[in-house]
Design a protein around this motif. Sequence first.
Motif, short mmCIF file in Angstrom:
data_model
loop_
_atom_site.label_atom_id
_atom_site.label_comp_id
_atom_site.label_asym_id
_atom_site.label_seq_id
_atom_site.Cartn_x
_atom_site.Cartn_y
_atom_site.Cartn_z
N ARG A 278 -0.01 -2.54 3.96
CA ARG A 278 -0.43 -1.98 2.67
C ARG A 278 0.63 -1.03 2.11
NH1 ARG A 278 -6.27 -0.46 0.81
NH2 ARG A 278 -6.58 -2.63 1.37
N GLY A 279 1.63 -0.67 2.91
CA GLY A 279 2.69 0.22 2.45
C GLY A 279 2.23 1.67 2.38
N MET A 280 1.29 2.03 3.20
CA MET A 280 0.76 3.39 3.23
C MET A 280 1.43 4.18 4.34
SD MET A 280 -3.35 2.72 3.18
CE MET A 280 -3.80 4.38 2.70
N THR A 281 1.28 5.47 4.25
CA THR A 281 1.65 6.31 5.38
C THR A 281 0.40 6.49 6.23
OG1 THR A 281 1.09 8.39 4.28
CG2 THR A 281 3.36 7.57 4.00
N LYS A 282 0.58 6.84 7.48
CA LYS A 282 -0.57 7.09 8.35
C LYS A 282 -1.36 8.28 7.86
CE LYS A 282 1.60 5.00 12.34
NZ LYS A 282 2.26 5.23 13.60
N LYS A 283 -0.65 9.26 7.31
CA LYS A 283 -1.32 10.45 6.79
C LYS A 283 -2.22 10.09 5.60
CE LYS A 283 -0.47 15.12 5.14
NZ LYS A 283 0.51 16.14 4.84
N ALA A 284 -1.72 9.24 4.71
CA ALA A 284 -2.52 8.81 3.55
C ALA A 284 -3.74 8.02 4.01
CB ALA A 284 -1.66 7.98 2.60
N PHE A 285 -3.53 7.16 5.01
CA PHE A 285 -4.65 6.38 5.57
C PHE A 285 -5.72 7.33 6.11
CE2 PHE A 285 -6.36 4.83 9.67
CZ PHE A 285 -7.16 3.81 9.20
N CYS A 286 -5.30 8.31 6.88
CA CYS A 286 -6.23 9.27 7.47
C CYS A 286 -6.99 10.04 6.38
CB CYS A 286 -5.51 10.25 8.38
SG CYS A 286 -4.96 9.52 9.93
N GLN A 287 -6.27 10.45 5.34
CA GLN A 287 -6.92 11.19 4.26
C GLN A 287 -7.95 10.33 3.54
OE1 GLN A 287 -3.47 12.50 2.06
NE2 GLN A 287 -3.43 14.48 3.10
N GLN A 288 -7.59 9.09 3.25
CA GLN A 288 -8.50 8.21 2.50
C GLN A 288 -9.75 7.87 3.28
OE1 GLN A 288 -5.77 5.16 0.35
NE2 GLN A 288 -7.52 5.73 -0.89
N LEU A 289 -9.63 7.71 4.58
CA LEU A 289 -10.79 7.34 5.40
C LEU A 289 -11.39 8.52 6.14
CD1 LEU A 289 -9.05 4.27 5.56
CD2 LEU A 289 -11.41 3.95 6.21
N LYS A 290 -10.92 9.72 5.82
CA LYS A 290 -11.45 10.95 6.44
C LYS A 290 -11.41 10.88 7.97
CE LYS A 290 -14.40 12.13 2.53
NZ LYS A 290 -13.95 11.16 1.57
N ILE A 291 -10.21 10.58 8.46
CA ILE A 291 -9.95 10.52 9.90
C ILE A 291 -8.94 11.62 10.21
CG2 ILE A 291 -8.95 9.10 11.75
CD1 ILE A 291 -9.66 6.62 10.00
N ASN B 136 -7.45 12.28 15.90
CA ASN B 136 -8.18 11.08 16.31
C ASN B 136 -7.28 9.86 16.30
OD1 ASN B 136 -10.66 12.19 16.88
ND2 ASN B 136 -11.56 11.72 14.90
N LEU B 137 -6.47 9.74 15.25
CA LEU B 137 -5.55 8.61 15.16
C LEU B 137 -4.60 8.62 16.36
CD1 LEU B 137 -4.85 6.20 13.30
CD2 LEU B 137 -3.09 7.64 12.29
N GLY B 138 -4.12 9.81 16.73
CA GLY B 138 -3.25 9.94 17.90
C GLY B 138 -3.95 9.53 19.19
N ASP B 139 -5.24 9.91 19.30
CA ASP B 139 -6.02 9.51 20.48
C ASP B 139 -6.18 8.00 20.54
OD1 ASP B 139 -6.27 12.12 21.33
OD2 ASP B 139 -8.34 12.36 20.61
N TRP B 140 -6.38 7.37 19.38
CA TRP B 140 -6.48 5.91 19.34
C TRP B 140 -5.17 5.29 19.81
CZ3 TRP B 140 -8.66 5.32 13.68
CH2 TRP B 140 -9.94 5.92 13.61
N LYS B 141 -4.06 5.87 19.36
CA LYS B 141 -2.74 5.33 19.72
C LYS B 141 -2.50 5.43 21.23
CE LYS B 141 2.16 5.68 18.63
NZ LYS B 141 3.15 6.25 17.70
N ARG B 142 -2.89 6.57 21.81
CA ARG B 142 -2.67 6.78 23.24
C ARG B 142 -3.73 6.09 24.11
NH1 ARG B 142 -1.35 11.43 20.77
NH2 ARG B 142 -3.36 12.45 21.06
N GLY B 143 -4.75 5.50 23.46
CA GLY B 143 -5.78 4.81 24.21
C GLY B 143 -6.83 5.75 24.80
#
Length: 138
Positions: free
Chosen positions: A15-28, A32-39
């Motif tokens: 989608r050409g987004m940044t991870k920060k923009a994704f987190c802001q749009q979906l209120k994450i 949490n995103l880092g925890d998902w990445k690390r499993g």
Amino acid sequence: MQSIYERIEHLIAERGMTKKAFCQQLKISTGNLGDWKRGKSIPSTNKLIEIASFFDVSLDWLMIGRPSKEAMVREKREDYFFDVLRQLDCQESELSTVEQSFISEYIEFIRYRKSKESRNANDYRYKEDHKPEADESV
């Protein structure tokens, strides 16, 4: 085999987004995103539904990495069942015996729980209505 996080990361990049923009749009939170990445954790069911909807992908693909075998269900502005008879008949004809049994047991459990809650509420009301009054002659 890709993880859920890797598929989400792919969708963000696509989608050409940044991870920060994704987190802001979906209120994450970025944590949490880092925890998902690390499993350490995975998104909740509700969050997975939001993400799949946001990127217009199936939950099957998001969760297991392959498209569903059946076509994706799309909500439309039409009745799920075409006539009243089909609505009344759907449980009997479309559920397996095990599913019907499970639903019957669940309904009985809910009835039991509601009757127990009702009795507890009545017991409480009875106690409140029949409290001994303080002696007013003192």
